[in-house]
Design a protein around this motif. Structure first.
Motif, PDB file in Angstrom:
ATOM      1  N   UNK A 111     -58.078  16.391 -28.256  1.00 29.22           N
ATOM      2  CA  UNK A 111     -59.078  16.664 -27.469  1.00 29.22           C
ATOM      3  C   UNK A 111     -59.902  17.903 -27.782  1.00 29.22           C
ATOM      4  N   UNK A 112     -60.977  18.407 -27.270  1.00 31.88           N
ATOM      5  CA  UNK A 112     -61.699  19.484 -27.513  1.00 31.88           C
ATOM      6  C   UNK A 112     -61.389  20.712 -26.887  1.00 31.88           C
ATOM      7  N   UNK A 113     -60.703  20.638 -25.686  1.00 33.91           N
ATOM      8  CA  UNK A 113     -60.246  21.938 -25.166  1.00 33.91           C
ATOM      9  C   UNK A 113     -59.157  22.573 -25.502  1.00 33.91           C
ATOM     10  N   UNK A 114     -58.935  23.904 -25.600  1.00 30.63           N
ATOM     11  CA  UNK A 114     -58.023  24.545 -26.031  1.00 30.63           C
ATOM     12  C   UNK A 114     -56.481  23.979 -25.340  1.00 30.63           C
ATOM     13  N   UNK A 134     -54.098  32.857 -30.195  1.00 24.63           N
ATOM     14  CA  UNK A 134     -52.669  33.107 -30.151  1.00 24.63           C
ATOM     15  C   UNK A 134     -52.559  33.255 -28.634  1.00 24.63           C
ATOM     16  N   UNK A 135     -53.572  33.636 -27.753  1.00 26.23           N
ATOM     17  CA  UNK A 135     -53.523  33.514 -26.502  1.00 26.23           C
ATOM     18  C   UNK A 135     -54.434  32.825 -25.728  1.00 26.23           C
ATOM     19  N   UNK A 136     -54.067  31.767 -24.834  1.00 26.67           N
ATOM     20  CA  UNK A 136     -55.058  30.990 -24.034  1.00 26.67           C
ATOM     21  C   UNK A 136     -54.691  31.194 -22.690  1.00 26.67           C
ATOM     22  N   UNK A 137     -55.768  31.682 -22.087  1.00 24.96           N
ATOM     23  CA  UNK A 137     -55.692  31.845 -20.540  1.00 24.96           C
ATOM     24  C   UNK A 137     -55.760  30.612 -19.527  1.00 24.96           C
ATOM     25  N   UNK A 154     -60.575  43.643 -32.054  1.00 25.30           N
ATOM     26  CA  UNK A 154     -59.907  42.369 -31.518  1.00 25.30           C
ATOM     27  C   UNK A 154     -60.982  41.621 -31.533  1.00 25.30           C
ATOM     28  N   UNK A 155     -60.558  40.104 -31.453  1.00 26.21           N
ATOM     29  CA  UNK A 155     -61.340  38.925 -31.694  1.00 26.21           C
ATOM     30  C   UNK A 155     -61.001  37.894 -30.319  1.00 26.21           C
ATOM     31  N   UNK A 156     -61.955  37.343 -29.894  1.00 27.72           N
ATOM     32  CA  UNK A 156     -62.028  36.632 -28.638  1.00 27.72           C
ATOM     33  C   UNK A 156     -62.865  35.512 -28.723  1.00 27.72           C
ATOM     34  N   UNK A 157     -62.506  34.408 -27.944  1.00 29.20           N
ATOM     35  CA  UNK A 157     -63.232  33.187 -27.952  1.00 29.20           C
ATOM     36  C   UNK A 157     -63.858  33.143 -26.363  1.00 29.20           C
ATOM     37  N   UNK A 158     -65.080  32.862 -26.356  1.00 32.18           N
ATOM     38  CA  UNK A 158     -65.742  33.089 -25.436  1.00 32.18           C
ATOM     39  C   UNK A 158     -66.650  31.984 -24.982  1.00 32.18           C
ATOM     40  N   UNK A 207     -72.937  26.717 -17.575  1.00 31.26           N
ATOM     41  CA  UNK A 207     -73.858  26.844 -16.303  1.00 31.26           C
ATOM     42  C   UNK A 207     -74.366  28.481 -16.083  1.00 31.26           C
ATOM     43  N   UNK A 208     -74.620  29.008 -17.201  1.00 31.92           N
ATOM     44  CA  UNK A 208     -75.186  30.224 -17.255  1.00 31.92           C
ATOM     45  C   UNK A 208     -74.165  31.466 -16.739  1.00 31.92           C
ATOM     46  N   UNK A 209     -72.915  31.264 -16.840  1.00 28.37           N
ATOM     47  CA  UNK A 209     -71.716  31.948 -16.672  1.00 28.37           C
ATOM     48  C   UNK A 209     -71.040  32.147 -18.077  1.00 28.37           C
ATOM     49  N   UNK A 210     -70.616  33.538 -18.134  1.00 27.34           N
ATOM     50  CA  UNK A 210     -69.945  33.750 -19.390  1.00 27.34           C
ATOM     51  C   UNK A 210     -68.331  33.794 -18.901  1.00 27.34           C
ATOM     52  N   UNK A 211     -67.177  33.175 -19.880  1.00 28.84           N
ATOM     53  CA  UNK A 211     -65.997  33.365 -19.523  1.00 28.84           C
ATOM     54  C   UNK A 211     -65.404  33.565 -20.866  1.00 28.84           C
ATOM     55  N   UNK A 212     -64.142  34.205 -20.580  1.00 28.19           N
ATOM     56  CA  UNK A 212     -63.218  34.734 -21.718  1.00 28.19           C
ATOM     57  C   UNK A 212     -62.291  33.588 -21.847  1.00 28.19           C
ATOM     58  N   UNK A 213     -62.294  32.717 -22.834  1.00 31.55           N
ATOM     59  CA  UNK A 213     -60.982  31.624 -22.921  1.00 31.55           C
ATOM     60  C   UNK A 213     -59.736  31.881 -23.604  1.00 31.55           C
TER      61      UNK A 213
END
Length: 534
Positions: free
Chosen positions: A395-398, A439-442, A516-520, A524-530
């Motif tokens: 799949x494509x999702x973490x 390393x960390x997936x919320x 620090x490095x992050x995947x965001x 739907x016009x809203x930002x999220x930290x993944x």
């Protein structure tokens, strides 16, 4: 007539039919998240065994999905086996939906292979009606000089229900088939897809090409696995069966006092006997391919069944077969009047153990084997699904990169059988996040706000166009922080055919001023930290 002439009964889409789903529509049954069976309608869309569920649904949006219920499938198939018992008592069950028996006696009694096949088809149709299975369920029957040839014949019945290979013609039939038939396995036989691909790259495009090679050359170039395929193609079967009687002490039995009333208690005892058998076989240098299992109640009621495994029986296999046999018996016979007092497991077919060539790097080690034994012991205490391992997902999702499966499922996924069945059928995932993975997936993404240098919110259009350059990030429980570097956007859109699951988002990788490095993602016009990189 050949001493080993065999009739194979293969019922395609058995698990789908048992689940009560019509075979006229597009439907699949799943095993470990992948297609195990597909109806003819689903196959016409390109859905074949081995595909992951998402790929199958993208090919056929109206697909009905059934999770395999091995217990239910085994219980219903036992009714088929009991019905076939009117022909011969010595029926070998390889898997639910697949069984075989020698034809020497039955064929002579009914007047030839054709009459025997007609009788089998009649019994199966009546059994299907009694079980109220789908009217579209069609058994495939193959008859040939050996189990391998009969299995192939059952897979190539074409528009008829049966295919009978004349005596002495099995070799010619097998050698005429393309090498690619080995990819999905042949009945209970399964082979390493890497080896099959090697055959094809070397120009060995038919089974006859492989069979024409010298046995010593095949063994020297392709090892034991190649020699085994070579033997099957040339009608030599598995490695020579040990002609001597079963060595004293290899037959195992256990008597219960007081009688056992619970299935799980009997299964635990069966696994214990299975471990003893494995140890004894290792000491004798043997491998067991067929066992007979006898179960008796305190009032003399008995259940007896033959079971075959084309690789080798281990403790988990033995426990699984005892579970199927016992639950089938309890469900089909409501007249049982007592608890279980006896369990007997007897090896019926044994062959020399050919050993296993270990790899220089990777592969299974002695430590892995000891760990698996420890896992099985914990499973006995906690339950079948309480010991899990992380397996690679698709799949494509973490959250889909790694999935939790029970220990026995993971053992199946890592076996040579699964590799031969799935390798070469799984396609890459365009748009999947490349390595290295975070390393960390919320489990629950955290809300964010991202602004450009002018303090305006950054948005991404449906075409991937940005309204500004990311400069500041606000969220994660701290004050605004500057974005030192960034990469993106990478648009991802999935499940466009299913409104309830459809989503579209754009991914970004941000490196903040503190390093620090992050995947965001923005959706739907809203930002999220993944996720966060270490």
């Amino acid at each position: 007539m050949s001493e080993t002439r065999t009739l194979v009964v293969k019922i395609p889409c058995w698990n789908i039919a048992v689940a009560g789903t019509s075979l006229d529509g597009a439907a699949v049954s799943l095993n470990n998240g992948r297609v195990a069976e597909a109806t003819p309608t689903a196959t016409s869309f390109g859905v074949v065994p081995g595909l992951n569920l998402r790929k199958a649904q993208s090919l056929c949006p109206s697909l009905s999905v059934i999770e395999n219920n091995m217990i239910q499938s085994a219980q219903r198939f036992d009714q088929i086996v009991l019905a076939l018992g009117d022909i011969t008592p010595r029926i070998e069950v390889l898997d639910p939906g697949f069984c075989s028996f020698m034809t020497r006696g039955p064929s002579g009694y009914f007047g030839g292979d054709e009459r025997l096949v007609e009788k089998v088809i009649s019994i199966l149709k009546n059994a299907f009606a009694d079980l109220k299975l789908s009217k579209g369920l069609r058994p495939h029957i193959g008859v040939a000089d050996d189990l391998f040839g009969a299995s192939l014949a059952a897979y190539f019945t074409e528009s008829r229900l049966s295919k009978i290979i004349d005596v002495g013609e099995t070799l010619q039939f097998v050698k005429s088939l393309p090498t690619s038939v080995l990819f999905s396995g042949v009945g209970s036989f399964s082979f390493d897809s890497g080896l099959i691909n090697t055959f094809l790259r070397l120009g060995l495009h038919s089974l006859g090409d492989i069979g024409s090679l010298q046995a010593s050359d095949v063994l020297g170039r392709f090892g034991i696995s190649g020699e085994l395929i070579h033997r099957f193609i040339n009608g030599l079967g598995n490695f020579p069966i040990t002609t001597r009687s079963v060595p004293p002490g290899l037959e195992k039995k256990i008597e219960f006092e007081p009688p056992l009333e619970r299935v799980e208690d009997v299964v635990r005892a069966a696994k214990s006997l299975g471990h003893q058998l494995s140890s004894d076989f290792s000491r004798e240098g043997l491998t067991c391919l067929q066992v007979s299992i006898e179960i008796e109640t305190e009032h003399g009621e008995k259940s007896f069944r033959y079971w075959r495994h084309e690789h080798q029986f281990i403790a988990a296999n033995v426990g699984e077969r005892v579970r199927w046999q016992l639950q089938n018996w309890l469900q089909s016979d409501s007249t049982l009047t007592g608890g279980i007092i006896l369990l007997r497991i007897r090896p019926e077919e044994i062959v020399p153990h050919t050993g296993k060539q270990l790899r220089f790097w990777g592969g299974q080690t002695d430590e892995d084997f000891r760990a698996s034994q420890a896992f099985e012991k914990v499973q006995k205490i906690l339950g079948q699904n309480e010991v899990t391992l992380v397996a690679e997902g698709s799949g494509r999702q973490l959250t889909e990169f790694g999935i939790r499966v029970s220990f026995t499922q993971e053992a199946l996924l890592s076996s040579e059988r699964s590799k031969g069945f799935f390798d070469g059928l799984c396609t890459p995932w365009p748009g999947r996040l490349p390595s290295p993975s975070p390393a960390v997936v919320f489990s629950t993404p955290k809300p964010l706000e991202v602004f450009d240098v002018g303090g305006k919110p950054v948005q991404v259009s449906g075409r991937g166009n940005m309204t500004g350059q990311p400069a500041t990030l606000v969220g994660m429980g701290v004050k605004a922080r500057s974005i030192a570097n960034w990469a993106g956007p990478w648009p991802v859109e999935e499940y466009w055919w299913d409104l309830s699951k459809h989503y579209r988002q754009a991914r970004f990788q941000f490196v903040l001023e503190d390093g620090s490095a992050h995947l965001c993602v923005v959706e739907r016009s809203r930002w999220w930290l993944q996720a966060t990189y270490s």
